[in-house]
Design an enzyme around this catalytic site. Structure first.
Site, PDB file in Angstrom:
ATOM      1  N   ARG A  29     -64.725  88.473   2.719  1.00 39.67           N
ATOM      2  CA  ARG A  29     -64.949  87.722   3.957  1.00 39.67           C
ATOM      3  C   ARG A  29     -64.355  86.321   3.849  1.00 39.67           C
ATOM      4  NH1 ARG A  29     -67.552  91.152   6.905  1.00 39.67           N
ATOM      5  NH2 ARG A  29     -69.065  92.478   5.856  1.00 39.67           N
ATOM      6  N   ASP A  30     -63.723  85.893   4.943  1.00 43.51           N
ATOM      7  CA  ASP A  30     -63.183  84.534   4.997  1.00 43.51           C
ATOM      8  C   ASP A  30     -64.340  83.538   4.953  1.00 43.51           C
ATOM      9  OD1 ASP A  30     -60.239  83.302   6.186  1.00 43.51           O
ATOM     10  OD2 ASP A  30     -62.009  81.990   6.183  1.00 43.51           O
ATOM     11  N   ILE A  31     -64.171  82.465   4.188  1.00 41.89           N
ATOM     12  CA  ILE A  31     -65.227  81.469   4.014  1.00 41.89           C
ATOM     13  C   ILE A  31     -65.454  80.657   5.302  1.00 41.89           C
ATOM     14  CG2 ILE A  31     -63.814  79.504   3.206  1.00 41.89           C
ATOM     15  CD1 ILE A  31     -65.822  79.210   0.876  1.00 41.89           C
ATOM     16  N   VAL A  96     -53.020  78.971   1.838  1.00 44.13           N
ATOM     17  CA  VAL A  96     -53.127  79.617   0.516  1.00 44.13           C
ATOM     18  C   VAL A  96     -51.861  80.444   0.274  1.00 44.13           C
ATOM     19  CG1 VAL A  96     -54.455  81.186  -0.941  1.00 44.13           C
ATOM     20  CG2 VAL A  96     -55.651  79.713   0.698  1.00 44.13           C
ATOM     21  N   HIS A 100     -51.769  87.200   2.253  1.00 46.82           N
ATOM     22  CA  HIS A 100     -53.084  87.704   2.692  1.00 46.82           C
ATOM     23  C   HIS A 100     -53.024  88.087   4.151  1.00 46.82           C
ATOM     24  CE1 HIS A 100     -53.050  83.301   3.023  1.00 46.82           C
ATOM     25  NE2 HIS A 100     -53.753  83.434   4.125  1.00 46.82           N
ATOM     26  N   HIS A 102     -55.142  88.658   7.521  1.00 47.37           N
ATOM     27  CA  HIS A 102     -56.399  88.384   8.210  1.00 47.37           C
ATOM     28  C   HIS A 102     -56.740  89.588   9.086  1.00 47.37           C
ATOM     29  CE1 HIS A 102     -56.470  83.872   7.635  1.00 47.37           C
ATOM     30  NE2 HIS A 102     -55.186  84.093   7.434  1.00 47.37           N
TER      31      HIS A 102
END
Ligand code: 5GP
Ligand code: ZN
Length: 117
Positions: A29-31, A96, A100, A102
């Protein structure tokens, strides 16, 4: 890469809320979630961005997208719909430098492009 945030998350050196894992991918999970469901899918091997990943290992890029679809199904948003996003560079807000994907959904998403549009 020893100084890469997402390599450290994959290695378990930095905690994350794991959602899904395959032999080649890891999802968490994205922070700072931007929608009700916001999960990041990363290749376990370090590649700087989506284009570099595609050039170096197209099958691994397909693994990442397949894992994104599996995450959507697992999160129960495969039928309501979801968005898959790769950000690249400053204008896209990239922060980042480990490729990645999303996975965004769980509610009606806005249009994308200019802020506020
Ligand atoms: P980018 O802006 O590079 O496309 O996306 C990076 C994403 O990583 C952002 O959505 C950000 O909230 C997320 N992120 C940054 N640091 C961490 C962290 O330590 N843990 C988790 N789970 N997500 C992070
Ligand atoms: Zn990395």
């Amino acid at each position: 890469m020893s100084d890469c945030l997402f390599c450290k998350i994959i290695a378990g050196e930095i905690p994350s809320e794991k959602v899904h894992e395959t032999s080649t991918t890891f999802a968490f999970r994205d922070i700072n979630p931007q929608s009700n469901v916001h999960v990041l899918v990363v290749p376990k091997a370090h590649h700087e961005d989506a284009a570099a990943l595609a050039a170096a290992d197209p099958r691994l890029l397909a693994d990442v997208i397949t894992a994104g679809a599996a995450v959507a199904k697992q999160e129960g948003i495969d039928e309501s719909g979801y968005r898959l996003v790769f950000n690249t560079g400053e204008h896209a807000g990239r922060t980042v430098f480990h490729a990645h994907l999303h996975v965004l959904g769980g509610e009606q998403l806005g249009l994308f492009g200019r802020p506020g549009s």
